[in-house]
Design a protein around this motif. Structure first.
Motif, short mmCIF file in Angstrom:
data_model
loop_
_atom_site.label_atom_id
_atom_site.label_comp_id
_atom_site.label_asym_id
_atom_site.label_seq_id
_atom_site.Cartn_x
_atom_site.Cartn_y
_atom_site.Cartn_z
N ASN A 1 0.80 -1.23 0.00
CA ASN A 1 0.00 0.00 0.00
C ASN A 1 0.83 1.28 0.00
N LEU A 2 2.04 1.23 0.56
CA LEU A 2 2.81 2.46 0.76
C LEU A 2 4.01 2.63 -0.16
N ALA A 3 4.57 1.54 -0.66
CA ALA A 3 5.82 1.64 -1.42
C ALA A 3 5.65 2.50 -2.67
N GLU A 4 6.71 3.20 -3.02
CA GLU A 4 6.67 4.12 -4.16
C GLU A 4 7.16 3.46 -5.45
N THR A 5 7.85 2.33 -5.34
CA THR A 5 8.37 1.66 -6.53
C THR A 5 7.60 0.37 -6.80
N ALA A 6 7.41 0.09 -8.10
CA ALA A 6 6.70 -1.14 -8.49
C ALA A 6 7.48 -2.37 -8.05
N ARG A 7 8.81 -2.27 -8.04
CA ARG A 7 9.64 -3.41 -7.64
C ARG A 7 9.31 -3.84 -6.22
N VAL A 8 9.23 -2.88 -5.31
CA VAL A 8 8.94 -3.21 -3.91
C VAL A 8 7.50 -3.67 -3.75
N ARG A 9 6.58 -3.00 -4.42
CA ARG A 9 5.17 -3.39 -4.30
C ARG A 9 4.94 -4.82 -4.80
N ASP A 10 5.54 -5.15 -5.95
CA ASP A 10 5.36 -6.49 -6.51
C ASP A 10 6.00 -7.55 -5.61
N PHE A 11 7.18 -7.24 -5.11
CA PHE A 11 7.87 -8.17 -4.20
C PHE A 11 7.03 -8.40 -2.95
N ALA A 12 6.52 -7.32 -2.37
CA ALA A 12 5.73 -7.42 -1.15
C ALA A 12 4.43 -8.19 -1.39
N ALA A 13 3.80 -7.98 -2.54
CA ALA A 13 2.57 -8.70 -2.86
C ALA A 13 2.84 -10.21 -2.96
N GLY A 14 3.96 -10.56 -3.55
CA GLY A 14 4.33 -11.98 -3.63
C GLY A 14 4.60 -12.56 -2.26
N LEU A 15 5.19 -11.73 -1.39
CA LEU A 15 5.48 -12.17 -0.03
C LEU A 15 4.18 -12.43 0.74
N VAL A 16 3.20 -11.55 0.58
CA VAL A 16 1.91 -11.73 1.25
C VAL A 16 1.29 -13.06 0.83
N GLU A 17 1.30 -13.33 -0.46
CA GLU A 17 0.69 -14.56 -0.98
C GLU A 17 1.42 -15.80 -0.48
N ALA A 18 2.75 -15.78 -0.57
CA ALA A 18 3.54 -16.95 -0.19
C ALA A 18 3.45 -17.23 1.31
N GLN A 19 3.60 -16.20 2.13
CA GLN A 19 3.61 -16.43 3.58
C GLN A 19 2.20 -16.73 4.11
N SER A 20 1.18 -16.21 3.46
CA SER A 20 -0.18 -16.57 3.86
C SER A 20 -0.42 -18.06 3.63
N ALA A 21 0.08 -18.57 2.50
CA ALA A 21 -0.05 -20.00 2.21
C ALA A 21 0.77 -20.83 3.21
N GLU A 22 1.95 -20.33 3.55
CA GLU A 22 2.79 -21.05 4.50
C GLU A 22 2.17 -21.06 5.89
N ILE A 23 1.47 -20.01 6.27
CA ILE A 23 0.79 -19.99 7.57
C ILE A 23 -0.22 -21.13 7.65
N LEU A 24 -1.01 -21.30 6.60
CA LEU A 24 -2.00 -22.38 6.57
C LEU A 24 -1.33 -23.75 6.65
N ALA A 25 -0.21 -23.90 5.93
CA ALA A 25 0.51 -25.17 5.95
C ALA A 25 1.10 -25.44 7.34
#
Length: 226
Positions: free
Chosen positions: A194-218
């Protein structure tokens, strides 16, 4: 003799436009490539370090998530050396290798931006960098933990308990700590989306949200089976 000569001349004249079109196409492709390279070079030069604020969300996220990942790697290596549960060991290996690699990526970002690896502000201060509704979307999560401690981080006492534990007790403690750790990581990554100014950081963070949310369930499923 005249006929063949005229035929050859006509063929030559017909071939010349084709050759010219081929030459023009080659020139066009060369110009396009050179233009693309020029824009790439300009982009590299325009990405000057001062364009990324030292106390902004991009730099803050890169610094804090490196620290966050470092503890996850440490926990994963501890349990991988002590656990006899092959599933736990496999999960730990995946977390250690993945997050170590991601730490390297964020380290390289800061280098590329010409910024130091250590910031001057308090941990997680960048999560309050937004204003209005944009910054308030995760104000609650930022206020949920003291600025001196990042979300989801295990305490020194908990880390020592993990080192001292063995068997199923160690496996359970690891999953409990890592679930909480990932939840904190998801909160931080969501803030960066939501806050990052660069697409690189936003995309990386979005991938992190998806991956770690799945890992939490596992991890929750694994914890229930211990």
């Amino acid at each position: 003799m005249t006929g063949p000569n005229l035929g050859a001349g006509a063929a030559g004249r017909a071939a010349r436009p084709v050759q010219r079109r081929g030459l023009l196409w080659a020139v066009f492709v060369t110009v396009v490539i050179l233009t693309a390279l020029a824009f790439f070079a300009i982009g590299r030069l325009s990405g000057a370090p001062q364009q990324i604020s030292d106390d902004g969300p991009d730099a803050g996220f890169a610094r804090d998530m490196q620290v966050h990942h470092a503890q996850a790697v440490e926990m994963a290596l501890i349990i991988r050396d002590t656990s006899t549960n092959e599933e736990i060991r496999a999960v730990a290996y995946d977390i250690a290798t993945t997050q170590q690699h991601q730490k390297g990526q964020m380290f390289a970002w800061l280098q590329g931006w010409g910024l130091s690896q250590a910031g001057k502000g308090a941990p997680m201060a960048w999560m309050g960098a937004g204003s209005g509704d944009h910054g308030q979307s995760h104000g609650a999560s930022a206020a949920a933990a003291p600025q001196s401690q990042m979300e989801g981080m295990a305490t020194p006492e908990q880390m020592q308990a993990l080192r001292a534990a063995s068997g199923t007790e160690a496996d359970r403690l690891f999953t409990d700590l890592m679930i909480r750790h990932h939840q904190g990581g998801v909160a931080m990554a969501t803030a960066a989306v939501n806050l990052a100014e660069t697409a690189r950081v936003r995309d990386f963070a979005a991938g992190l949200v998806e991956a770690q949310s799945a890992e939490i369930l596992a991890l929750q499923d694994l914890r229930a089976r211990l």
